[in-house]
Design a protein around this motif. Structure first.
Motif, PDB file in Angstrom:
ATOM      1  N   LEU A 235      10.517  47.510  63.433  1.00 49.35           N
ATOM      2  CA  LEU A 235      11.636  46.761  63.651  1.00 49.35           C
ATOM      3  C   LEU A 235      12.932  47.421  63.783  1.00 49.35           C
ATOM      4  CD1 LEU A 235      12.031  43.097  62.483  1.00 49.35           C
ATOM      5  CD2 LEU A 235      13.990  44.588  62.246  1.00 49.35           C
ATOM      6  N   PHE A 236      13.217  48.187  62.801  1.00 51.37           N
ATOM      7  CA  PHE A 236      14.513  49.176  62.874  1.00 51.37           C
ATOM      8  C   PHE A 236      14.493  50.039  63.828  1.00 51.37           C
ATOM      9  CE2 PHE A 236      14.914  48.112  58.054  1.00 51.37           C
ATOM     10  CZ  PHE A 236      15.737  47.087  58.563  1.00 51.37           C
ATOM     11  N   ASP A 237      13.424  50.709  64.043  1.00 52.71           N
ATOM     12  CA  ASP A 237      13.272  51.739  64.926  1.00 52.71           C
ATOM     13  C   ASP A 237      13.380  51.297  66.501  1.00 52.71           C
ATOM     14  OD1 ASP A 237      13.117  53.922  63.035  1.00 52.71           O
ATOM     15  OD2 ASP A 237      10.753  53.616  63.163  1.00 52.71           O
ATOM     16  N   ALA A 238      12.708  50.226  66.593  1.00 51.98           N
ATOM     17  CA  ALA A 238      13.003  49.673  68.006  1.00 51.98           C
ATOM     18  C   ALA A 238      14.369  49.130  68.312  1.00 51.98           C
ATOM     19  CB  ALA A 238      11.934  48.296  68.131  1.00 51.98           C
ATOM     20  N   ALA A 239      15.107  48.421  67.271  1.00 49.77           N
ATOM     21  CA  ALA A 239      16.396  48.232  67.524  1.00 49.77           C
ATOM     22  C   ALA A 239      17.168  49.564  67.735  1.00 49.77           C
ATOM     23  CB  ALA A 239      16.879  47.612  66.379  1.00 49.77           C
ATOM     24  N   LYS A 240      17.003  50.615  67.289  1.00 50.88           N
ATOM     25  CA  LYS A 240      17.861  51.926  67.604  1.00 50.88           C
ATOM     26  C   LYS A 240      17.389  52.486  68.815  1.00 50.88           C
ATOM     27  CE  LYS A 240      15.899  55.658  65.915  1.00 50.88           C
ATOM     28  NZ  LYS A 240      15.320  56.655  65.149  1.00 50.88           N
ATOM     29  N   SER A 241      16.182  52.611  69.040  1.00 51.74           N
ATOM     30  CA  SER A 241      15.552  53.323  70.566  1.00 51.74           C
ATOM     31  C   SER A 241      16.066  52.288  71.675  1.00 51.74           C
ATOM     32  CB  SER A 241      13.996  53.588  70.215  1.00 51.74           C
ATOM     33  OG  SER A 241      13.988  54.619  69.178  1.00 51.74           O
ATOM     34  N   ASN A 242      15.665  50.947  71.550  1.00 51.70           N
ATOM     35  CA  ASN A 242      15.790  50.331  72.758  1.00 51.70           C
ATOM     36  C   ASN A 242      17.305  49.483  72.886  1.00 51.70           C
ATOM     37  OD1 ASN A 242      13.114  50.634  73.214  1.00 51.70           O
ATOM     38  ND2 ASN A 242      12.364  48.783  72.104  1.00 51.70           N
ATOM     39  N   VAL A 243      18.212  49.618  71.971  1.00 50.16           N
ATOM     40  CA  VAL A 243      19.438  48.872  72.031  1.00 50.16           C
ATOM     41  C   VAL A 243      20.486  49.883  71.657  1.00 50.16           C
ATOM     42  CG1 VAL A 243      20.870  47.087  71.512  1.00 50.16           C
ATOM     43  CG2 VAL A 243      18.429  46.927  71.880  1.00 50.16           C
ATOM     44  N   ALA A 385      21.363  51.316  55.587  1.00 45.30           N
ATOM     45  CA  ALA A 385      21.444  51.137  54.341  1.00 45.30           C
ATOM     46  C   ALA A 385      19.909  50.193  53.937  1.00 45.30           C
ATOM     47  CB  ALA A 385      22.462  50.137  54.065  1.00 45.30           C
ATOM     48  N   CYS A 386      19.502  49.295  54.842  1.00 49.66           N
ATOM     49  CA  CYS A 386      18.471  48.608  54.668  1.00 49.66           C
ATOM     50  C   CYS A 386      17.138  49.314  54.879  1.00 49.66           C
ATOM     51  CB  CYS A 386      18.286  47.500  55.701  1.00 49.66           C
ATOM     52  SG  CYS A 386      19.556  46.208  55.579  1.00 49.66           S
ATOM     53  N   TYR A 387      17.324  50.380  55.606  1.00 50.70           N
ATOM     54  CA  TYR A 387      16.186  51.265  56.144  1.00 50.70           C
ATOM     55  C   TYR A 387      15.721  52.053  54.830  1.00 50.70           C
ATOM     56  CZ  TYR A 387      13.171  53.885  59.487  1.00 50.70           C
ATOM     57  OH  TYR A 387      12.040  54.370  59.985  1.00 50.70           O
ATOM     58  N   LEU A 388      16.898  52.639  54.257  1.00 51.93           N
ATOM     59  CA  LEU A 388      16.813  53.312  52.900  1.00 51.93           C
ATOM     60  C   LEU A 388      16.044  52.601  51.895  1.00 51.93           C
ATOM     61  CD1 LEU A 388      17.321  56.146  51.602  1.00 51.93           C
ATOM     62  CD2 LEU A 388      19.710  55.476  51.261  1.00 51.93           C
ATOM     63  N   LEU A 389      16.597  51.462  51.636  1.00 49.78           N
ATOM     64  CA  LEU A 389      16.101  50.697  50.598  1.00 49.78           C
ATOM     65  C   LEU A 389      14.419  50.453  50.690  1.00 49.78           C
ATOM     66  CD1 LEU A 389      19.009  47.952  49.956  1.00 49.78           C
ATOM     67  CD2 LEU A 389      18.397  50.049  48.517  1.00 49.78           C
TER      68      LEU A 389
END
Length: 426
Positions: A235-243, A385-389
């Motif tokens: 979910l985080f990776d798609a947010a980063k890559s696509n947007v 921060a959320c990814y790291l946790l």
């Protein structure tokens, strides 16, 4: 013991060629639709028809792969994909290709794509055993071929479309699927199949077998934890890559060229990481390697984009993240191959893949709203921060303790029982 490397080579070559065809489709198809219709909306609709069957085919095609057989499923998937893609330039050049017919062809082509890849992955343990290769090394090679096909295929496809146009590239795409099917047919023997693990085969109809695969995943704590973790990180990776990555690249780093550079650097780093892991991964502690790789590939790129330093600095951070990410898929693949019963591999892998991808559309949509409401920088900082946790949770233990390699118990040779046997050994 005689080693036969042909089955492993056949699976890896077929995998690389087939994925290269997928990348050609990914680049050429939207350009074809845009040239024919002039409509970004139509291009987006074609993209949706190309990606939706990846999840559907993974979730529901695994049972069919288990039933048909892995080698046969791989060949059949490539043949169907090749025929449907070849129909696009053929109909375009003859009777014409209405847009609804194009969508149907694209959907059918993508529907068997994931089952074909699943079939090749499901045969990996037996091919690795025949070649005398550790499973981590074979999984690393497979992931390296995947990343290499994407890293090389995308720029080559863009160049070919620019020189020859989208229609000839789609015809070339069909050829790649034919080559993949031929390689697997010639190099992977029919007798290569999962070994009998002593479990009772699942009988009954399609839905009963599908439910058995889903039930196995739900009842397997480690695999369930892995799917949930990957669901969130994807979910985080798609947010980063696509947007967020294209937005920051456009506003802060120099535009589309910077975006393309960072995507390529990430892919190149991941390719190197996969190759390194294939060489040494079987000697590394699994859980520590898993957490370390996830920590390095997750939060640092997000925070680097938030800080928006000069492009070379961001590229360096992204390259290191890609290097770490290269270890993740082979490591998780090795765990899956060890824990899933051979007769259920395809259906369980399909459910795993569908679960891992399920949140990606939501990630892209949510990142768009968050970037508009709070700004890209704040969104990137919070996401990091959320990814790291999330990726530190395996350190808490629980099912993650079972990530260690299975212990191989060596059987002792029986003691000689007769006087003649003792004399022969003396």
């Amino acid at each position: 013991m005689t080693r036969d490397r042909r089955p492993l080579a056949g699976l890896l070559i077929g995998h690389a060629v087939s994925l290269t065809g997928n990348v050609l489709t990914l680049i050429a198809l939207p350009l074809y639709v845009l040239a024919e219709t002039g409509s970004p909306a139509a291009t987006g609709l074609a993209g949706a028809f190309a990606t939706a069957p990846v999840v559907l085919g993974g979730a529901f095609g695994g049972v069919l792969v288990d039933r048909i057989g892995y080698r046969r499923s791989s060949v059949l998937a490539d043949v169907v994909s090749g025929v449907t893609i070849a129909a696009v330039p053929l109909l375009h050049a003859t009777v014409g290709l209405p847009f609804p017919a194009l969508l149907a062809l694209v959907f059918v082509s993508g529907l068997l794509d994931t089952p074909g890849q699943t079939a090749r992955t499901a045969l990996l343990p037996e091919a690795a055993a025949a070649a005398g290769v550790p499973i981590e090394r074979a999984a690393g090679w497979e992931d390296a071929t995947s990343r290499g096909a994407r890293m090389i295929g995308a720029p080559v496809a863009g160049l070919l479309v620019g020189v020859f146009g989208a229609v000839p590239v789609l015809a070339l795409d069909a050829v790649t699927f034919a080559v993949s099917a031929l390689v697997v047919t010639l190099l992977v023997p029919r007798g290569l199949r999962p070994s009998d693990d002593g479990s009772e085969p699942e009988t009954g109809g399609y839905w009963r077998q599908f439910a058995a695969g889903l039930r196995f995943l739900v009842r397997e704590p480690l695999l369930r934890a892995m799917v949930l973790l990957v669901l969130v990180t994807n979910l985080f990776d798609a947010a980063k890559s696509n947007v967020l990555l294209p937005v920051v690249a456009e506003r802060e780093l120099g535009g589309p060229a910077a975006f393309g550079l960072l995507v390529g650097v990430m892919g190149g780093g991941a390719l190197v990481g996969s190759l390194v892991f294939s060489a040494i991964g079987h000697r590394l502690p699994r859980r520590a390697t898993f957490v370390t790789a996830y920590v390095l590939c997750g939060a640092p790129p997000l925070w680097a984009l938030a800080a928006a330093p000069p492009l070379p600095v961001v590229a360096t951070v992204v390259a290191m993240a890609g290097l770490a990410a290269g270890a993740l898929n082979p490591l998780m693949g090795a765990v899956q191959l060890e824990r899933v019963p051979p007769a259920m591999r395809a259906r369980v892998y399909g459910v795993i893949g569908a679960g891992a991808w399920a949140a990606m559309p939501a990630g892209a949509v949510g990142a768009g709203f968050a970037a508009d409401r709070f700004g890209p920088t704040s969104t990137l900082v919070v996401m990091g921060a959320c990814y790291l946790l999330v990726v530190l949770t395996p350190l808490l233990g629980g099912p993650w303790r079972d990530m260690r390699r299975p212990t191989v118990v060596r059987q002792r040779e029986p003691e000689p029982t007769s006087e003649r046997q003792r004399e022969a050994l003396s």
